[in-house]
Scaffold this motif. Structure first.
Motif, PDB file in Angstrom:
ATOM      1  N   MET A  53       0.843  -1.199   0.000  1.00  0.00           N
ATOM      2  CA  MET A  53       0.000   0.000   0.000  1.00  0.00           C
ATOM      3  C   MET A  53       0.877   1.247   0.000  1.00  0.00           C
ATOM      4  O   MET A  53       1.822   1.322   0.764  1.00  0.00           O
ATOM      5  CB  MET A  53      -0.878   0.001   1.254  1.00  0.00           C
ATOM      6  CG  MET A  53      -2.048   0.936   1.152  1.00  0.00           C
ATOM      7  SD  MET A  53      -2.975   0.983   2.692  1.00  0.00           S
ATOM      8  CE  MET A  53      -1.889   1.943   3.725  1.00  0.00           C
ATOM      9  N   SER A  54       0.553   2.158  -0.883  1.00  0.00           N
ATOM     10  CA  SER A  54       1.344   3.387  -0.902  1.00  0.00           C
ATOM     11  C   SER A  54       1.019   4.222   0.325  1.00  0.00           C
ATOM     12  O   SER A  54      -0.097   4.174   0.843  1.00  0.00           O
ATOM     13  CB  SER A  54       1.000   4.160  -2.174  1.00  0.00           C
ATOM     14  OG  SER A  54       1.265   5.514  -1.995  1.00  0.00           O
ATOM     15  N   LEU A  55       2.017   4.953   0.762  1.00  0.00           N
ATOM     16  CA  LEU A  55       1.785   5.813   1.929  1.00  0.00           C
ATOM     17  C   LEU A  55       1.050   7.082   1.533  1.00  0.00           C
ATOM     18  O   LEU A  55       0.548   7.800   2.375  1.00  0.00           O
ATOM     19  CB  LEU A  55       3.127   6.201   2.549  1.00  0.00           C
ATOM     20  CG  LEU A  55       3.850   5.163   3.394  1.00  0.00           C
ATOM     21  CD1 LEU A  55       5.281   5.601   3.653  1.00  0.00           C
ATOM     22  CD2 LEU A  55       3.125   4.948   4.706  1.00  0.00           C
ATOM     23  N   GLY A  56       1.016   7.374   0.228  1.00  0.00           N
ATOM     24  CA  GLY A  56       0.428   8.628  -0.238  1.00  0.00           C
ATOM     25  C   GLY A  56       1.404   9.771  -0.041  1.00  0.00           C
ATOM     26  O   GLY A  56       2.620   9.564   0.051  1.00  0.00           O
ATOM     27  N   LYS A  57       0.863  10.956   0.043  1.00  0.00           N
ATOM     28  CA  LYS A  57       1.730  12.142   0.189  1.00  0.00           C
ATOM     29  C   LYS A  57       2.223  12.235   1.642  1.00  0.00           C
ATOM     30  O   LYS A  57       1.412  12.235   2.570  1.00  0.00           O
ATOM     31  CB  LYS A  57       0.935  13.391  -0.189  1.00  0.00           C
ATOM     32  CG  LYS A  57       1.778  14.636  -0.294  1.00  0.00           C
ATOM     33  CD  LYS A  57       0.968  15.850  -0.709  1.00  0.00           C
ATOM     34  CE  LYS A  57       1.833  17.095  -0.637  1.00  0.00           C
ATOM     35  NZ  LYS A  57       1.073  18.321  -0.705  1.00  0.00           N
ATOM     36  N   CYS A  58       3.548  12.302   1.799  1.00  0.00           N
ATOM     37  CA  CYS A  58       4.124  12.229   3.158  1.00  0.00           C
ATOM     38  C   CYS A  58       4.835  13.508   3.587  1.00  0.00           C
ATOM     39  O   CYS A  58       5.475  14.185   2.778  1.00  0.00           O
ATOM     40  CB  CYS A  58       5.171  11.118   3.229  1.00  0.00           C
ATOM     41  SG  CYS A  58       4.516   9.486   2.971  1.00  0.00           S
ATOM     42  N   ALA A  59       4.741  13.768   4.872  1.00  0.00           N
ATOM     43  CA  ALA A  59       5.525  14.836   5.497  1.00  0.00           C
ATOM     44  C   ALA A  59       6.320  14.230   6.643  1.00  0.00           C
ATOM     45  O   ALA A  59       5.906  13.227   7.238  1.00  0.00           O
ATOM     46  CB  ALA A  59       4.600  15.928   6.028  1.00  0.00           C
ATOM     47  N   VAL A  60       7.469  14.831   6.932  1.00  0.00           N
ATOM     48  CA  VAL A  60       8.243  14.444   8.116  1.00  0.00           C
ATOM     49  C   VAL A  60       8.395  15.677   8.989  1.00  0.00           C
ATOM     50  O   VAL A  60       8.993  16.674   8.562  1.00  0.00           O
ATOM     51  CB  VAL A  60       9.651  13.924   7.740  1.00  0.00           C
ATOM     52  CG1 VAL A  60      10.416  13.491   8.991  1.00  0.00           C
ATOM     53  CG2 VAL A  60       9.576  12.777   6.752  1.00  0.00           C
ATOM     54  N   ILE A  61       7.831  15.615  10.168  1.00  0.00           N
ATOM     55  CA  ILE A  61       8.022  16.691  11.148  1.00  0.00           C
ATOM     56  C   ILE A  61       9.035  16.146  12.149  1.00  0.00           C
ATOM     57  O   ILE A  61       8.798  15.097  12.747  1.00  0.00           O
ATOM     58  CB  ILE A  61       6.705  17.017  11.901  1.00  0.00           C
ATOM     59  CG1 ILE A  61       5.561  17.327  10.937  1.00  0.00           C
ATOM     60  CG2 ILE A  61       6.928  18.162  12.883  1.00  0.00           C
ATOM     61  CD1 ILE A  61       4.195  17.505  11.636  1.00  0.00           C
ATOM     62  N   TYR A  62      10.181  16.832  12.282  1.00  0.00           N
ATOM     63  CA  TYR A  62      11.177  16.239  13.169  1.00  0.00           C
ATOM     64  C   TYR A  62      12.069  17.280  13.827  1.00  0.00           C
ATOM     65  O   TYR A  62      12.149  18.435  13.403  1.00  0.00           O
ATOM     66  CB  TYR A  62      12.048  15.224  12.405  1.00  0.00           C
ATOM     67  CG  TYR A  62      13.086  15.846  11.490  1.00  0.00           C
ATOM     68  CD1 TYR A  62      12.716  16.405  10.265  1.00  0.00           C
ATOM     69  CD2 TYR A  62      14.433  15.882  11.846  1.00  0.00           C
ATOM     70  CE1 TYR A  62      13.662  16.978   9.430  1.00  0.00           C
ATOM     71  CE2 TYR A  62      15.391  16.458  11.020  1.00  0.00           C
ATOM     72  CZ  TYR A  62      14.990  16.995   9.815  1.00  0.00           C
ATOM     73  OH  TYR A  62      15.920  17.574   8.992  1.00  0.00           O
TER      74      TYR A  62
END
Ligand SMILES: Cc1cc2nc3c(=O)[nH]c(=O)nc-3n(C[C@H](O)[C@H](O)[C@H](O)COP(=O)(O)O)c2cc1C
Length: 157
Positions: free
Chosen positions: A1-10
């Protein structure tokens, strides 16, 4: 399954958490949101002393980074080093201001040793409306690091 559009807040003070954030960026083509305090933390001992004071006075460091709009993302990775057993206080303040209602949140944390359950519990407390993906929580201690690429491959299956 694709994760779709991703962001990383870190956040990462000495680069360990950043390495994982960069691996996510490379594999999932994620947009990066590095959260910075107004005055940066420098050095291990100085940071221990400073954060200790901030915890005692319950005054987390002020944020330099402004809260972004995460509405267009399908999955949001949230990563941090464990500080005093849990999520760094100023980073908690940032997350509290984010609208992550109903969003899939995939947490990751690095540590010397402690903070696995407490960090997850803190995230649940400060993001009550987010859909925290506890089954895919990535937690890396100094002597026990799951394979980052394997974790990401499994997520993207
Ligand atoms: C202020 C401060 C508090 C920390 N507290 C803990 C702790 O409670 N337990 C632990 O195992 N490691 C603790 N550490 C170690 C960091 O969690 C660990 O070195 C982490 O991987 C650093 O990530 P970074 O390089 O992304 O900043 C602490 C480090 C700092 C600077």
């Amino acid at each position: 399954m694709s994760l779709g559009k991703c962001a990383v807040i870190y956040y990462s003070q000495s680069g360990t958490t950043k390495q994982i954030a960069e691996a996510i960026k490379a594999k999932a083509n994620a947009d990066m949101y590095f959260v910075e305090p107004e005055k940066e933390y420098t050095g291990y001992i100085a940071s221990i002393i400073r954060v200790g004071k901030e915890k005692l006075t319950r005054r987390p460091a002020k944020l330099k980074t402004e809260v972004a709009d995460f509405a267009s993302y399908d999955a949001i990775f949230i990563g941090f080093p464990v500080w005093y057993g849990t999520v760094p206080p100023f980073f908690q303040e940032y997350l509290k201001q984010c609208d992550l209602k109903g969003k899939r949140v995939i947490p990751f944390a690095t540590t010397i040793k402690t903070g696995k359950d407490a960090s997850l519990n803190t995230l649940k407390e400060i993001l009550p409306e987010a859909d925290i993906d506890i089954n895919n929580y990535y937690f890396a201690a100094k002597n026990d690091k799951p394979d980052v690429n394997q974790w990401l491959d499994d997520l993207m299956k």
